[in-house]
Design a protein around this motif. Structure first.
Motif, PDB file in Angstrom:
ATOM      1  N   VAL A  64      -5.662   1.384  10.400  1.00  0.00           N
ATOM      2  CA  VAL A  64      -7.003   1.252  10.085  1.00  0.00           C
ATOM      3  C   VAL A  64      -7.675   0.256  11.167  1.00  0.00           C
ATOM      4  O   VAL A  64      -8.916   0.505  11.483  1.00  0.00           O
ATOM      5  CB  VAL A  64      -7.184   0.385   8.581  1.00  0.00           C
ATOM      6  N   GLN A 115      -6.971  -0.507  -8.101  1.00  0.00           N
ATOM      7  CA  GLN A 115      -6.104   0.673  -7.868  1.00  0.00           C
ATOM      8  C   GLN A 115      -5.497   1.459  -8.986  1.00  0.00           C
ATOM      9  O   GLN A 115      -5.641   2.824  -8.908  1.00  0.00           O
ATOM     10  CB  GLN A 115      -4.766  -0.037  -7.330  1.00  0.00           C
ATOM     11  N   PHE A 147       0.155   1.389   8.591  1.00  0.00           N
ATOM     12  CA  PHE A 147      -1.333   1.800   7.900  1.00  0.00           C
ATOM     13  C   PHE A 147      -2.219   0.669   8.360  1.00  0.00           C
ATOM     14  O   PHE A 147      -3.267   1.084   8.686  1.00  0.00           O
ATOM     15  CB  PHE A 147      -0.966   2.028   6.442  1.00  0.00           C
ATOM     16  N   HIS A 205      -9.113   0.030   1.343  1.00  0.00           N
ATOM     17  CA  HIS A 205      -9.415   1.020   2.770  1.00  0.00           C
ATOM     18  C   HIS A 205      -8.279   2.323   2.530  1.00  0.00           C
ATOM     19  O   HIS A 205      -8.700   3.169   3.069  1.00  0.00           O
ATOM     20  CB  HIS A 205      -9.004   0.181   3.851  1.00  0.00           C
ATOM     21  N   TYR A 206      -7.153   1.812   2.025  1.00  0.00           N
ATOM     22  CA  TYR A 206      -6.313   2.942   1.773  1.00  0.00           C
ATOM     23  C   TYR A 206      -6.977   4.003   0.912  1.00  0.00           C
ATOM     24  O   TYR A 206      -6.650   5.031   1.150  1.00  0.00           O
ATOM     25  CB  TYR A 206      -4.757   2.609   1.428  1.00  0.00           C
ATOM     26  N   PHE A 227      -7.431  -4.222   1.916  1.00  0.00           N
ATOM     27  CA  PHE A 227      -6.706  -3.117   2.609  1.00  0.00           C
ATOM     28  C   PHE A 227      -6.080  -2.073   1.589  1.00  0.00           C
ATOM     29  O   PHE A 227      -6.388  -0.780   1.852  1.00  0.00           O
ATOM     30  CB  PHE A 227      -5.733  -3.418   3.482  1.00  0.00           C
ATOM     31  N   THR A 228      -6.022  -2.509   0.407  1.00  0.00           N
ATOM     32  CA  THR A 228      -5.588  -1.363  -0.801  1.00  0.00           C
ATOM     33  C   THR A 228      -6.995  -0.562  -0.910  1.00  0.00           C
ATOM     34  O   THR A 228      -6.819   0.724  -1.195  1.00  0.00           O
ATOM     35  CB  THR A 228      -5.479  -1.998  -2.012  1.00  0.00           C
ATOM     36  N   THR A 283       3.577   0.225   5.574  1.00  0.00           N
ATOM     37  CA  THR A 283       2.310  -0.613   5.061  1.00  0.00           C
ATOM     38  C   THR A 283       1.559  -1.028   6.368  1.00  0.00           C
ATOM     39  O   THR A 283       0.517  -0.950   6.601  1.00  0.00           O
ATOM     40  CB  THR A 283       2.533  -1.620   4.129  1.00  0.00           C
ATOM     41  N   ILE A 299       0.799  -1.149  -0.112  1.00  0.00           N
ATOM     42  CA  ILE A 299       0.202  -0.192  -0.146  1.00  0.00           C
ATOM     43  C   ILE A 299       0.907   1.100  -0.025  1.00  0.00           C
ATOM     44  O   ILE A 299       0.609   2.282  -0.623  1.00  0.00           O
ATOM     45  CB  ILE A 299      -0.972  -0.011   1.225  1.00  0.00           C
ATOM     46  N   LEU A 300       1.851   1.350   0.779  1.00  0.00           N
ATOM     47  CA  LEU A 300       2.985   2.252   0.878  1.00  0.00           C
ATOM     48  C   LEU A 300       4.252   1.590   0.380  1.00  0.00           C
ATOM     49  O   LEU A 300       4.447   0.621   0.415  1.00  0.00           O
ATOM     50  CB  LEU A 300       2.806   2.706   2.281  1.00  0.00           C
ATOM     51  N   TRP A 314      -9.464   6.064   2.742  1.00  0.00           N
ATOM     52  CA  TRP A 314      -8.701   6.973   3.721  1.00  0.00           C
ATOM     53  C   TRP A 314      -8.031   8.075   3.325  1.00  0.00           C
ATOM     54  O   TRP A 314      -7.905   9.057   3.741  1.00  0.00           O
ATOM     55  CB  TRP A 314      -7.715   5.788   4.539  1.00  0.00           C
ATOM     56  N   THR A 315      -7.465   7.722   1.912  1.00  0.00           N
ATOM     57  CA  THR A 315      -6.818   9.270   1.166  1.00  0.00           C
ATOM     58  C   THR A 315      -7.829   9.944   0.436  1.00  0.00           C
ATOM     59  O   THR A 315      -7.384  10.599  -0.403  1.00  0.00           O
ATOM     60  CB  THR A 315      -5.669   8.483   0.555  1.00  0.00           C
TER      61      THR A 315
END
Lengths: 522, 188
Positions: free
Chosen positions: A213, A424, A209, A289-290, A286-287, A206, A199-200, A293-294
């Motif tokens: 979450v 993504q 993060f 979710h990211y 989770f990607t 990652t 993710i990061l 979140w962003t």
């Protein structure tokens, strides 16, 4: 497992497993490999020991004195075993892919044995094997239970059951390994646990993060679920305990509950609705979710995996409804029918395994309805989520491939046909991704069938056996009653294997098999 | 036509009688039925008045027109929907530290309750305490701690010994023909 990693990583995900002619040239495992693996395992065992201080502290706080020796013995065992491994085998700078895979597979196995010690000593299990089954079920976030008299189990033991769900759902390695292993070694362990979302840019960030979450939802979920119970007149400490436990089991799609009636214990439709919401959130990558979140909310609309997930929810629910047919008229109202049928289906699809009906109720469903739920369980949630099963992205890739092949036939010869999807970012379907996705899917199908055949061989019906087998392999936890303390030992062992393979998505287990076979060979 | 009706009534009577006998088999001499039987023959018992006995466990969940409490009979539990006036009869609820009141309740069993959106429950109209609950004595048996302490001492000693006498490979990978002892060394 790691399919979407292929879209961001230029190298093959498992270099050691590339299906090239050089496969047979993979070097055998040496004693040096064993040394590295043992040292890393020692670290993980030490962390496991420290983790058990949480239920121990709770036991002290709640004055559950008879529980203390159970956890103390287990902690001492972990510290001694881990300490010996760390002392005998020298530290290593970094571990390679092969070693990382084996560390992960072994960690899960050893964690099962060591975590079973306090549960077995609680006296609520018929045998140590039953306690091991419960632990693997918790770590793999399955939710099948063999505990007896759960309603009189101590809060510390009960908390330990749910904590294992949380740790297993997040990933044991993510809990412990990320903070112990440096550099790319950490990423190798992370991938071994069937996760690969970068993710990061950095694996440590990652992990941070993912914890951010999960931590945020933990607080939010506990507040909402506890609030629901406080409004029903439950005392605050009790409400918080139930809120934390149910959230951990729901978010990590485990399906354990502090009481034997599972979610039916609460007799609260609002509580059930909250568990559905949190298990759906847990089943989302989770990607995604990211992205949310962003502030990239368009990902929710465009993400192909999410589309496949919701399409399969609708399809499997239609199958379940068709199976009910005239039986649905037996329900007192349409709301009652939807409450019961939709809850079990979502529970199966997300892999959470919560249930708002007794076990015997599912056994009364028609075979077609059960097949609808089996289909949902087999498919599971998203990649890089806490849910199990084949995963929506793999199913989506399969359909994209079929479409691509049909289009190839329809267009003039020589035309280059490409299929795209959004995950993504815009991605092309390529053969390597499809091959890997199909390989894992086939492994799952074999795993599902193996348990079903064994269950049928032992005298159960095929559909109930398939239901239970898929539930174990896809880490769901719904049951039609086959899983109980008196079930045959061979079936318990097989379900443990299925839960382990299903959670780690095979590759790490295959590597462990190769390690055991080739260890010491020149 | 008459014959058909006769056959139909006889068959219906036989079927209902068979169903009745199935239910009665599970009812014991005191007229009570186990929760396991209720669930396994849920359709037969649906809407019928039953008597069940067991331990009240967990928590009480209050609602406007009554409250929920769960009853454990053997290894099966069932939800009881109880009118508010019976709340005073329940004193101790079962948990790890307590054995809950053993109660005998009489009420209507619903496999799919029309009032509570389809979940199985018993609508209680009488509740009798058979055996009052009690607090379990909780104490730490110090005898159990001694083996753990011994194990910890043995483990710590073993690790210390390993650390003191462990084998440390030499930094130089090439063997020294003149002095093998320099290839590697034992600490101490």
């Amino acid at each position: 497992m790691p399919i979407d990693h292929l879209f961001v990583c230029p190298k093959p995900l498992y270099p050691c497993l590339s299906l090239s002619p050089n496969f047979s040239m993979i070097p055998n495992f040496s004693r040096e490999d064993a040394s590295v693996i043992a040292h890393s395992l020692g670290r993980m065992i030490i962390i496991l020991g420290f983790l058990q201080t949480l239920p121990l502290t709770l036991a002290v706080f709640l004055r559950e004195w008879p529980v203390l020796p159970d956890f103390l013995l287990s902690i001492v065992c972990c510290l001694i075993l881990g300490g010996i491994l760390l002392t005998i085998f020298p530290p290593v700078e970094e571990i390679n892919w092969r070693q990382g895979m084996i560390v992960v597979a072994l960690t899960w196995l050893v964690a099962m044995f060591l975590s079973a010690v306090p549960l077995y000593l609680s006296g609520h299990f018929n045998s140590f094997l039953d306690a091991c089954f419960e632990c693997m079920s918790a770590y793999a976030t399955t939710g099948l239970v063999l505990v007896q008299d759960l309603d009189h189990l101590s809060l510390a033991h009960n908390f330990w059951r749910h904590l294992m769900c949380f740790v297993g759902g997040q990933g044991i390695i993510l809990v412990a390994g990320i903070f112990l292993f440096r550099g790319s070694g950490a990423f190798r362990l992370y991938v071994g646990e069937a996760r690969d979302a970068r993710i990061l840019p950095n694996i440590r960030t990652t992990a941070q993060f993912i914890w951010l979450v999960s931590g945020t939802y933990l607080v939010l979920g506990t507040l909402l679920l506890s609030g629901c119970l406080v409004l029903s007149g439950v005392k605050l400490p009790q409400a918080i305990f139930h809120g934390v436990c149910v959230f951990m089991a729901g978010w990590d799609t485990a399906g354990f509950a502090p009481k034997s009636l599972n979610i039916l214990y609460y007799h609260n439709p609002l509580f059930e609705l909250l568990t559905i919401i949190f298990s759906l959130l847990g089943a989302i990558s989770f990607t995604i979710h990211y992205a949310v979140w962003t502030g990239h909310f368009h990902e929710l609309k465009q993400n192909y995996e999410l589309r496949v997930l919701f399409s399969s929810v609708i399809l499997s629910y239609l199958i379940t409804l068709a199976g009910f047919g005239t039986l649905s008229r037996q329900f007192p109202s349409p709301l009652a029918f939807y409450r019961i049928s939709f809850y079990q289906l979502i529970s199966g699809h997300t892999g959470v395994g919560f249930s708002n009906v007794p076990v015997s109720e599912l056994a009364n469903w028609s075979e077609l309805s059960l097949l609808g739920v089996i289909f949902a369980m087999a498919l599971g949630g998203c990649t890089n989520s806490t849910s199990g099963g084949i995963k929506a992205l793999r199913a989506g890739l399969f359909f994209k491939t079929i479409r691509k092949e049909v289009r190839k036939l329809a267009y003039p010869e020589g035309t280059i046909v490409q299929e795209r999807f959004h995950h993504q970012r815009e991605l092309l379907v390529d053969d390597r991704q499809v091959r890997l996705a199909l390989t894992i899917t086939l492994c799952y199908i074999f795993l599902y069938l193996s348990g079903a055949i064994l269950g049928t061989f032992l005298g159960n019906g095929f559909v109930p056996s398939l239901f239970e087998s898929v539930s174990a392999s896809a880490n769901v936890g719904l049951s039609v009653g086959l899983t109980n303390p008196s079930m045959p030992t061979i079936l318990k062992l097989w379900y443990i294997l299925q839960m382990w393979c299903g959670r780690l998505e095979f590759i790490a287990i295959f590597m462990l098999g190769r390690f055991l076979v080739t260890l010491g060979r020149k | 036509m008459k014959n058909y009706l006769m056959v139909f009534f006889i068959l219906t009577w036989l079927l209902l009688g068979y169903q009745e006998s199935c239910c009665q088999e599970a009812v014991n001499s005191q007229g009570r039925v186990s929760v396991a039987t209720l669930f396994s023959q849920a359709k037969s018992y649906h809407g019928r008045t039953v008597t069940v006995q067991g331990e009240v466990i967990g928590d009480i969940f209050l609602r406007k027109t009554g409250f929920w409490v769960n009853l454990l009979d053997g290894d099966k539990a069932v939800g009881l929907w109880v009118p508010p006036e019976l709340k005073k009869d329940i004193n101790i609820l079962g948990s790890y530290k307590r054995r809950g009141d053993i109660v005998r309740v009489r009420g209507i069993f619903y496999w799919q309750c029309p009032e509570h959106t389809g979940t199985p429950d018993i609508h209680v109209f009488s509740l009798e305490i058979i055996l009052p609950g009690y607090e379990e004595t909780m104490y730490l048996d110090s005898g159990e701690l001694i083996p753990i302490l011994l194990l910890a001492i043995i483990g710590a000693s073993t690790i210390t010994l390993f650390r003191l006498f462990r084998y440390v490979p030499s930094a130089n990978p090439l063997p020294d023909k003149n002095n093998h002892a320099r290839d590697s060394r034992w600490t101490r």
